[in-house]
Design a protein around this motif. Structure first.
Motif, PDB file in Angstrom:
ATOM      1  N   ARG A  73       0.805  -1.225   0.000  1.00  0.00           N
ATOM      2  CA  ARG A  73       0.000   0.000   0.000  1.00  0.00           C
ATOM      3  C   ARG A  73       0.830   1.262   0.000  1.00  0.00           C
ATOM      4  NH1 ARG A  73      -3.869  -0.885   4.281  1.00  0.00           N
ATOM      5  NH2 ARG A  73      -4.389   1.305   3.958  1.00  0.00           N
ATOM      6  N   GLU A  76      -2.333   3.164  -2.917  1.00  0.00           N
ATOM      7  CA  GLU A  76      -3.601   2.637  -2.417  1.00  0.00           C
ATOM      8  C   GLU A  76      -4.450   2.122  -3.577  1.00  0.00           C
ATOM      9  OE1 GLU A  76      -4.567   2.050   0.515  1.00  0.00           O
ATOM     10  OE2 GLU A  76      -3.123   3.145   1.741  1.00  0.00           O
ATOM     11  N   THR A  91      -7.520  -2.499   4.266  1.00  0.00           N
ATOM     12  CA  THR A  91      -7.775  -1.241   4.983  1.00  0.00           C
ATOM     13  C   THR A  91      -7.002  -1.163   6.301  1.00  0.00           C
ATOM     14  OG1 THR A  91      -9.753  -2.208   6.023  1.00  0.00           O
ATOM     15  CG2 THR A  91     -10.063  -1.005   3.944  1.00  0.00           C
ATOM     16  N   PRO A  94      -1.461   1.360   7.171  1.00  0.00           N
ATOM     17  CA  PRO A  94      -0.394   1.098   6.205  1.00  0.00           C
ATOM     18  C   PRO A  94       1.001   1.068   6.823  1.00  0.00           C
ATOM     19  CG  PRO A  94      -1.342   3.294   5.879  1.00  0.00           C
ATOM     20  CD  PRO A  94      -2.218   2.583   6.848  1.00  0.00           C
TER      21      PRO A  94
END
Length: 406
Positions: A73, A76, A91, A94
């Protein structure tokens, strides 16, 4: 869309399909940028098994680096899911995610104002490791990548060669012992000789650490040499074929894959085997270079061979001599005959060994271990037999897989 759906053509098998839970699973992973009509990465779905090197290879601009950076990520995703070790991390925080994933890039990215030891310690410090544990880990990793901690830990990046900096980059990525490593063309900016050595070192390290590694390259030969599985990507990271190197070479899924592989598939198969994996001729006649010519002559005559290999006190090859060389030796074997050539270590590929053999007067490669000690001879016949065996095994596997799917 499944990985099988993305593969172009009936000749491609979904090599990533395993009964075990994959370390990385990408589901319909997509990245779109504002103002662009097409996604940069379009619905990529693939399973990446534990402990394997998965190589993403394709032409410039196809989205292979973007796909890799979606995994941790740094970029994204627009849509789709990312699973790491069975956990949906699409989700997740990160920063926490990235501390679980090692990352190595072509430019290496060492902090110039940090010492080598401080660079390696970056993530362990962020994780709150104590000083003693960090120090032990730095020393352990420097040993692992073949650099003496007493010599290199206190140096700065500017004091290192390109190859040494790349090794430190790998050590830093391994520092917190992550289960996954991402590597973006890590050997791309290094000269060919150093690159070959680092590739061999990398394979040796992987045998010890058994990480799941996602490796990006544009070089199909590097992909074949390093990858347990290769994903050949087309535009928008669409998977043209995802399979083992042997199956891709033997059974390309489409004309696009054939064109990307290029000519010389048989020679490329030599990147599938390491010198240490084949049967060597261990019956070579050898003698100590600090011995006498008379002793060497007796050894040569009793061996039935036409030439004798002279070794130093550590068993490292030094010179080739024949009977006439020994007659002219005048008691000093250090100048007799010819110096050895075509030295290859057990971690080299058969492709590299063949190249060395073709440039050698002896017509064989001298195989040595990590310390340079002689292990045996590799000849053309062994290379040819191994190549035919790889091709036959790949064809058998493909026919069996096809029979199951049919």
């Amino acid at each position: 869309m499944t990985a099988t759906d993305q593969i172009a053509g009936p000749g491609a098998s979904q090599a990533a399909a395993t009964t075990a839970e994959p370390m990385i699973r990408l589901e319909e992973l997509t990245k779109s940028y504002r103002g662009q009509k097409k996604p940069a990465v379009d619905r990529v779905t693939m399973d990446m098994p534990r402990g394997e090197i998965i190589v993403l290879v394709g032409p410039s601009g196809c989205g292979k680096t973007t796909t890799m950076e979606l995994i941790n990520r740094l970029i994204e995703p627009t849509s789709g899911r990312i699973h790491l070790d069975g956990e949906d991390v699409t989700t997740a925080d990160p920063d926490t995610l990235r501390r679980r994933i090692g990352y190595v890039i072509q430019q290496i990215g060492l902090f110039p104002h940090f010492t080598v030891g401080e660079n390696i310690a970056t993530v362990p410090k962020l994780l709150g490791w104590d000083k003693a544990r960090i120090g032990n880990r730095v020393d352990e990793l420097l040993d692992l990548v073949g650099l003496d901690p007493a010599v290199f830990a206190k140096r700065y990046p500017k004091e290192l060669s390109g190859g040494q900096r790349q090794r430190i980059g790998v050590a830093r990525a391994l520092a917190a012992d992550p289960p996954v490593m991402l590597m973006d063309e890590p050997f791309g900016a290094i000269d060919p000789i150093t690159r070959e050595r680092l590739q061999n070192e990398f394979l040796r390290l992987q045998q010890q650490v058994k990480k799941t590694i996602v490796f990006v390259t544009h070089d199909i030969d590097e992909a074949i040499k390093l990858g347990d599985r290769i994903a050949i990507l087309g535009e928008q990271s669409r998977i043209a074929q995802y399979d083992t190197p042997a199956n891709i070479l033997s059974n390309p899924a489409s004309t696009y894959v054939e064109d990307f592989i290029g000519s010389g598939a048989s020679l490329k198969r030599l990147n599938l085997s390491l010198v240490g994996d084949v049967a060597l001729d261990t019956g070579a006649a050898t003698a100590r270079i600090d011995g006498t010519a008379a002793e060497a002559r007796d050894t040569l005559e009793s061996s039935g061979r036409s030439a004798l290999l002279l070794l130093d006190g550590q068993g490292r090859p030094q010179r080739w001599v024949d009977a006439r060389d020994l007659d002219r030796a005048d008691g000093d074997l250090r100048r007799a005959g010819e110096p050895v050539s075509a030295l290859v270590d057990t971690g080299a590929t058969l492709s590299y060994a063949l190249n060395e053999m073709l440039t050698s007067n002896a017509g064989v490669a001298l195989v040595v271990d990590g310390s340079g000690a002689f292990q045996g001879l590799l000849d053309f016949e062994t290379v040819m037999v191994t190549t035919r065996s790889i091709q036959r095994d790949s064809s058998d596997f493909y026919r069996a897989a096809k029979a199951v799917t049919d």
